[in-house]
Design a protein around this motif. Structure first.
Motif, short mmCIF file in Angstrom:
data_model
loop_
_atom_site.label_atom_id
_atom_site.label_comp_id
_atom_site.label_asym_id
_atom_site.label_seq_id
_atom_site.Cartn_x
_atom_site.Cartn_y
_atom_site.Cartn_z
N ILE A 289 0.85 -1.19 0.00
CA ILE A 289 0.00 0.00 0.00
C ILE A 289 0.89 1.25 0.00
O ILE A 289 1.77 1.40 0.86
N ASP A 290 0.64 2.15 -0.94
CA ASP A 290 1.35 3.44 -1.01
C ASP A 290 2.87 3.26 -0.91
O ASP A 290 3.55 4.01 -0.19
N VAL A 291 3.39 2.29 -1.61
CA VAL A 291 4.81 1.99 -1.53
C VAL A 291 5.66 3.18 -1.96
O VAL A 291 6.63 3.55 -1.30
N GLY A 292 5.29 3.81 -3.06
CA GLY A 292 6.11 4.91 -3.57
C GLY A 292 5.96 6.20 -2.81
O GLY A 292 6.88 7.02 -2.77
N SER A 293 4.81 6.40 -2.16
CA SER A 293 4.54 7.68 -1.51
C SER A 293 4.74 7.66 0.00
O SER A 293 4.74 8.71 0.64
N SER A 294 4.90 6.50 0.59
CA SER A 294 5.05 6.39 2.05
C SER A 294 6.48 6.73 2.47
O SER A 294 7.44 6.22 1.89
N LYS A 295 6.59 7.59 3.48
CA LYS A 295 7.89 7.94 4.01
C LYS A 295 8.24 6.96 5.12
O LYS A 295 7.52 6.85 6.11
N VAL A 296 9.31 6.22 4.95
CA VAL A 296 9.71 5.22 5.93
C VAL A 296 11.12 5.51 6.41
O VAL A 296 11.90 6.20 5.74
N SER A 297 11.45 4.97 7.57
CA SER A 297 12.79 5.16 8.12
C SER A 297 13.81 4.36 7.32
O SER A 297 13.46 3.38 6.65
N PRO A 298 15.08 4.76 7.37
CA PRO A 298 16.12 4.00 6.66
C PRO A 298 16.15 2.53 7.08
O PRO A 298 16.42 1.65 6.26
N ARG A 299 15.86 2.27 8.34
CA ARG A 299 15.87 0.89 8.83
C ARG A 299 14.76 0.06 8.19
O ARG A 299 14.95 -1.10 7.84
N VAL A 300 13.58 0.68 8.05
CA VAL A 300 12.47 -0.01 7.39
C VAL A 300 12.82 -0.27 5.93
O VAL A 300 12.58 -1.37 5.41
N ALA A 301 13.38 0.73 5.27
CA ALA A 301 13.74 0.58 3.85
C ALA A 301 14.77 -0.53 3.67
O ALA A 301 14.70 -1.32 2.71
N GLU A 302 15.74 -0.61 4.58
CA GLU A 302 16.78 -1.64 4.49
C GLU A 302 16.18 -3.04 4.68
O GLU A 302 16.48 -3.96 3.92
N LEU A 303 15.31 -3.18 5.70
CA LEU A 303 14.71 -4.49 5.95
C LEU A 303 13.78 -4.89 4.81
O LEU A 303 13.74 -6.05 4.40
N ARG A 304 13.06 -3.92 4.30
CA ARG A 304 12.18 -4.18 3.16
C ARG A 304 12.97 -4.71 1.97
O ARG A 304 12.58 -5.67 1.31
N ALA A 305 14.11 -4.11 1.72
CA ALA A 305 14.95 -4.53 0.59
C ALA A 305 15.46 -5.96 0.78
O ALA A 305 15.58 -6.73 -0.17
N ARG A 306 15.74 -6.33 2.02
CA ARG A 306 16.23 -7.67 2.31
C ARG A 306 15.14 -8.73 2.15
O ARG A 306 15.43 -9.88 1.81
N PHE A 307 13.90 -8.35 2.43
CA PHE A 307 12.83 -9.33 2.42
C PHE A 307 12.20 -9.49 1.04
O PHE A 307 11.46 -10.44 0.81
N LEU A 308 12.43 -8.56 0.14
CA LEU A 308 11.81 -8.65 -1.18
C LEU A 308 12.71 -9.42 -2.15
O LEU A 308 13.89 -9.54 -1.96
#
Length: 207
Positions: A188-207
């Motif tokens: 949901i709102d992947v491109g527009s959601s502002k997330v912390s660097p830690r969330v972005a890093e974990l997201r990248a690892r899980f995808l």
């Protein structure tokens, strides 16, 4: 067994119906997404081995599905509160912000009466032990809504949806976990959601 008769006012029942309608249209394939994430999570934990285990304690007592969600609080801990609310919750302290355990036979009304301030939605898990939950409820603003399922992942799915159905913000102590779930699991709102660097890093690892 806790009674479900104390749900609420007529207006709350209307909102409850609205929640059911809104979440079916806003969020799709929730179980498929959760199960896929669960499998990825287990695989990642297994591949990381002892190193990960030493850094990420396993929540004791809860079933495997709830534990996997609580482990996210260690991977994505609560952010600092800022100047107005100095300090920071530990991951274990944040468990209670997400799910609370109520032993069978304990009054739900007494639990609601003990809540001193309005809070964002959280799960109330009722059972003999944390590993044997027979009923989940969503609690928000001192109102309680029975979850449709006693399955822990399905109950958490309803909790996540409740934020959209009632138009409420995420608990700030859980913002990183919810942002991860929103952008990684629910897409949901992947491109527009502002997330912390830690969330972005974990997201990248899980995808």
């Amino acid at each position: 067994m806790p009674k479900e008769s104390l749900t609420c006012s007529p207006n709350w029942q209307i909102q409850k119906a609205s929640l059911a309608m809104n979440t079916f249209t806003v969020l799709k394939e929730e179980r498929t997404g959760f199960l896929a994430w669960r499998l990825k999570f287990v695989q990642k934990e297994a591949s990381d081995g002892k190193k990960r285990k030493s850094q990420t304690p396993s929540p004791k007592g809860w079933d495997g599905d709830i534990s996997s969600i609580l482990v996210l609080l260690h991977l994505l801990p609560p952010p600092p509160h800022g100047c107005k609310r100095p300090g920071k919750l530990s991951a274990r302290q944040a468990y209670d912000q997400l799910v609370k355990f109520l032993k069978t036979g304990t009054s739900i009304q007494d639990h609601l009466d003990s809540v001193r301030e309005s809070r964002q939605p959280y799960l109330l898990a009722c059972g003999n032990t944390k590993h044997m939950i027979h009923k989940y409820y969503i609690v928000t603003d001192k109102h309680v809504i029975p979850c449709k399922s006693s399955d822990s992942l399905a109950a958490f799915d309803e909790l996540f949806k409740a934020h959209f159905g009632f138009g409420t913000s995420y608990n700030q102590d859980l913002i990183n976990v919810y942002n991860f779930l929103q952008t990684t699991i629910y897409d949901i709102d992947v491109g527009s959601s502002k997330v912390s660097p830690r969330v972005a890093e974990l997201r990248a690892r899980f995808l």
